[in-house]
Design a protein around this motif. Structure first.
Motif, mmCIF file in Angstrom:
data_model
loop_
_atom_site.group_PDB
_atom_site.id
_atom_site.type_symbol
_atom_site.label_atom_id
_atom_site.label_comp_id
_atom_site.label_asym_id
_atom_site.label_seq_id
_atom_site.Cartn_x
_atom_site.Cartn_y
_atom_site.Cartn_z
ATOM 1 N N MET A 21 -91.378 -40.988 49.489
ATOM 2 C CA MET A 21 -92.222 -40.230 50.378
ATOM 3 C C MET A 21 -91.874 -40.525 51.836
ATOM 4 O O MET A 21 -92.120 -39.690 52.694
ATOM 5 C CB MET A 21 -93.671 -40.582 50.072
ATOM 6 C CG MET A 21 -94.625 -39.637 50.705
ATOM 7 S SD MET A 21 -94.482 -37.972 50.121
ATOM 8 C CE MET A 21 -96.038 -37.775 49.378
ATOM 9 N N THR A 22 -91.286 -41.667 52.078
ATOM 10 C CA THR A 22 -90.879 -42.018 53.432
ATOM 11 C C THR A 22 -89.890 -41.001 53.993
ATOM 12 O O THR A 22 -89.967 -40.626 55.167
ATOM 13 C CB THR A 22 -90.257 -43.427 53.460
ATOM 14 O OG1 THR A 22 -91.223 -44.348 52.956
ATOM 15 C CG2 THR A 22 -89.847 -43.835 54.850
ATOM 16 N N VAL A 23 -88.989 -40.521 53.144
ATOM 17 C CA VAL A 23 -88.004 -39.529 53.572
ATOM 18 C C VAL A 23 -88.707 -38.240 53.998
ATOM 19 O O VAL A 23 -88.343 -37.608 54.999
ATOM 20 C CB VAL A 23 -86.989 -39.249 52.438
ATOM 21 C CG1 VAL A 23 -86.101 -38.073 52.755
ATOM 22 C CG2 VAL A 23 -86.163 -40.483 52.153
ATOM 23 N N VAL A 24 -89.742 -37.856 53.264
ATOM 24 C CA VAL A 24 -90.485 -36.633 53.583
ATOM 25 C C VAL A 24 -91.223 -36.791 54.910
ATOM 26 O O VAL A 24 -91.160 -35.915 55.772
ATOM 27 C CB VAL A 24 -91.467 -36.277 52.448
ATOM 28 C CG1 VAL A 24 -92.372 -35.126 52.846
ATOM 29 C CG2 VAL A 24 -90.699 -35.930 51.174
ATOM 30 N N VAL A 25 -91.897 -37.903 55.081
ATOM 31 C CA VAL A 25 -92.644 -38.138 56.322
ATOM 32 C C VAL A 25 -91.688 -38.178 57.514
ATOM 33 O O VAL A 25 -91.945 -37.555 58.551
ATOM 34 C CB VAL A 25 -93.465 -39.448 56.223
ATOM 35 C CG1 VAL A 25 -94.044 -39.845 57.570
ATOM 36 C CG2 VAL A 25 -94.586 -39.273 55.195
ATOM 37 N N THR A 26 -90.580 -38.872 57.364
ATOM 38 C CA THR A 26 -89.597 -38.946 58.444
ATOM 39 C C THR A 26 -89.035 -37.565 58.763
ATOM 40 O O THR A 26 -88.911 -37.184 59.932
ATOM 41 C CB THR A 26 -88.459 -39.918 58.065
ATOM 42 O OG1 THR A 26 -89.026 -41.198 57.813
ATOM 43 C CG2 THR A 26 -87.419 -40.009 59.158
ATOM 44 N N GLY A 27 -88.699 -36.814 57.730
ATOM 45 C CA GLY A 27 -88.173 -35.467 57.937
ATOM 46 C C GLY A 27 -89.178 -34.547 58.599
ATOM 47 O O GLY A 27 -88.824 -33.751 59.483
ATOM 48 N N ALA A 28 -90.438 -34.631 58.197
ATOM 49 C CA ALA A 28 -91.479 -33.794 58.798
ATOM 50 C C ALA A 28 -91.686 -34.155 60.268
ATOM 51 O O ALA A 28 -91.820 -33.269 61.121
ATOM 52 C CB ALA A 28 -92.782 -33.943 58.016
ATOM 53 N N ARG A 29 -91.694 -35.437 60.570
ATOM 54 C CA ARG A 29 -91.840 -35.857 61.976
ATOM 55 C C ARG A 29 -90.658 -35.375 62.822
ATOM 56 O O ARG A 29 -90.843 -34.892 63.936
ATOM 57 C CB ARG A 29 -91.960 -37.379 62.066
ATOM 58 C CG ARG A 29 -93.307 -37.887 61.666
ATOM 59 C CD ARG A 29 -93.398 -39.383 61.848
ATOM 60 N NE ARG A 29 -94.747 -39.829 61.577
ATOM 61 C CZ ARG A 29 -95.052 -41.012 61.088
ATOM 62 N NH1 ARG A 29 -94.101 -41.894 60.821
ATOM 63 N NH2 ARG A 29 -96.299 -41.342 60.861
ATOM 64 N N ARG A 30 -89.469 -35.501 62.281
ATOM 65 C CA ARG A 30 -88.269 -35.056 62.995
ATOM 66 C C ARG A 30 -88.344 -33.551 63.263
ATOM 67 O O ARG A 30 -88.039 -33.092 64.356
ATOM 68 C CB ARG A 30 -87.021 -35.404 62.175
ATOM 69 C CG ARG A 30 -85.717 -35.107 62.891
ATOM 70 C CD ARG A 30 -84.498 -35.383 62.030
ATOM 71 N NE ARG A 30 -84.417 -34.406 60.948
ATOM 72 C CZ ARG A 30 -84.550 -34.664 59.644
ATOM 73 N NH1 ARG A 30 -84.748 -35.897 59.237
ATOM 74 N NH2 ARG A 30 -84.473 -33.720 58.746
ATOM 75 N N ARG A 31 -88.770 -32.788 62.290
ATOM 76 C CA ARG A 31 -88.898 -31.337 62.469
ATOM 77 C C ARG A 31 -89.921 -30.995 63.547
ATOM 78 O O ARG A 31 -89.706 -30.100 64.343
ATOM 79 C CB ARG A 31 -89.298 -30.663 61.160
ATOM 80 C CG ARG A 31 -88.199 -30.700 60.170
ATOM 81 C CD ARG A 31 -88.299 -29.590 59.171
ATOM 82 N NE ARG A 31 -87.016 -29.491 58.519
ATOM 83 C CZ ARG A 31 -85.951 -28.906 59.034
ATOM 84 N NH1 ARG A 31 -86.016 -28.344 60.198
ATOM 85 N NH2 ARG A 31 -84.816 -28.882 58.386
ATOM 86 N N ALA A 32 -91.041 -31.695 63.541
ATOM 87 C CA ALA A 32 -92.076 -31.422 64.546
ATOM 88 C C ALA A 32 -91.540 -31.673 65.946
ATOM 89 O O ALA A 32 -91.745 -30.861 66.857
ATOM 90 C CB ALA A 32 -93.311 -32.281 64.281
ATOM 91 N N VAL A 33 -90.835 -32.774 66.125
ATOM 92 C CA VAL A 33 -90.268 -33.100 67.438
ATOM 93 C C VAL A 33 -89.238 -32.053 67.833
ATOM 94 O O VAL A 33 -89.247 -31.529 68.949
ATOM 95 C CB VAL A 33 -89.648 -34.519 67.433
ATOM 96 C CG1 VAL A 33 -88.814 -34.763 68.672
ATOM 97 C CG2 VAL A 33 -90.740 -35.567 67.305
ATOM 98 N N ARG A 34 -88.355 -31.727 66.912
ATOM 99 C CA ARG A 34 -87.304 -30.745 67.197
ATOM 100 C C ARG A 34 -87.898 -29.364 67.504
ATOM 101 O O ARG A 34 -87.382 -28.635 68.341
ATOM 102 C CB ARG A 34 -86.342 -30.659 66.025
ATOM 103 C CG ARG A 34 -85.138 -29.811 66.311
ATOM 104 C CD ARG A 34 -84.084 -29.862 65.240
ATOM 105 N NE ARG A 34 -84.623 -29.931 63.906
ATOM 106 C CZ ARG A 34 -84.009 -30.527 62.885
ATOM 107 N NH1 ARG A 34 -82.847 -31.084 63.053
ATOM 108 N NH2 ARG A 34 -84.554 -30.549 61.701
#
Length: 154
Positions: free
Chosen positions: A1-14
């Motif tokens: 789930m860490t990968v999902v949370v990290t990916g979602a945060r990265r998308r929000a920033v981008r």
């Protein structure tokens, strides 16, 4: 789930968004979790979902940038994943964690989160699914059923 949370945060920033929302979570799920991809009815359905998510990430199509998501579908919770989460995303994360705890597991997985996202009919993730022609109700039920099924490998 860490990968999902990290990916979602990265998308929000981008994307220039102040908060991680349910569409960010959905995008990260379908990108990183093979079990989530298997729940969709074949490649064309998944391709349409990814198409809407990519359009959104490049600022085309669904227009949510710089607005906070709050579907009002579930009670808002204090962001379990930290600051910067929309109320709907925080609520979905909380529901996914509770689902895992009911099974006796300490951490939720992608299927838990997909079922939690699909359960909120007014969240952005469900709007993406709807626009892609995916009925969120049966999708969430399939995710929950697969999560509840015993692992044939042990």
């Amino acid at each position: 789930m860490t990968v999902v949370v990290t990916g979602a945060r990265r998308r929000a920033v981008r994307d220039g968004d102040r908060h991680v929302d349910t569409a960010h979570l959905l995008h990260a799920l379908v990108e990183s979790d093979p079990a989530v991809r298997e729940v969709f009815d074949g490649g064309p359905q998944l391709a349409r979902v990814l198409g809407y998510l990519v359009q959104r990430s490049i600022g085309y199509g669904l227009r949510w940038q710089r607005t906070q998501e709050d579907s009002g579908g579930f009670p808002a919770v204090r962001a379990p994943a930290g600051e910067g989460w929309s109320p709907s995303a925080a609520s979905a994360m909380d529901r996914a964690a509770r689902s895992a705890l009911r099974r006796g597991e300490l951490q939720a997985d992608g299927l838990d989160l997909l079922a939690a996202l699909a359960a909120d009919p007014r969240c952005r993730a469900v709007e993406v699914l709807d626009r892609a022609g995916v009925d969120a109700g049966p999708l969430g039920a399939r995710a929950a059923d697969r999560r509840a099924a015993p692992d044939p490998l042990g």
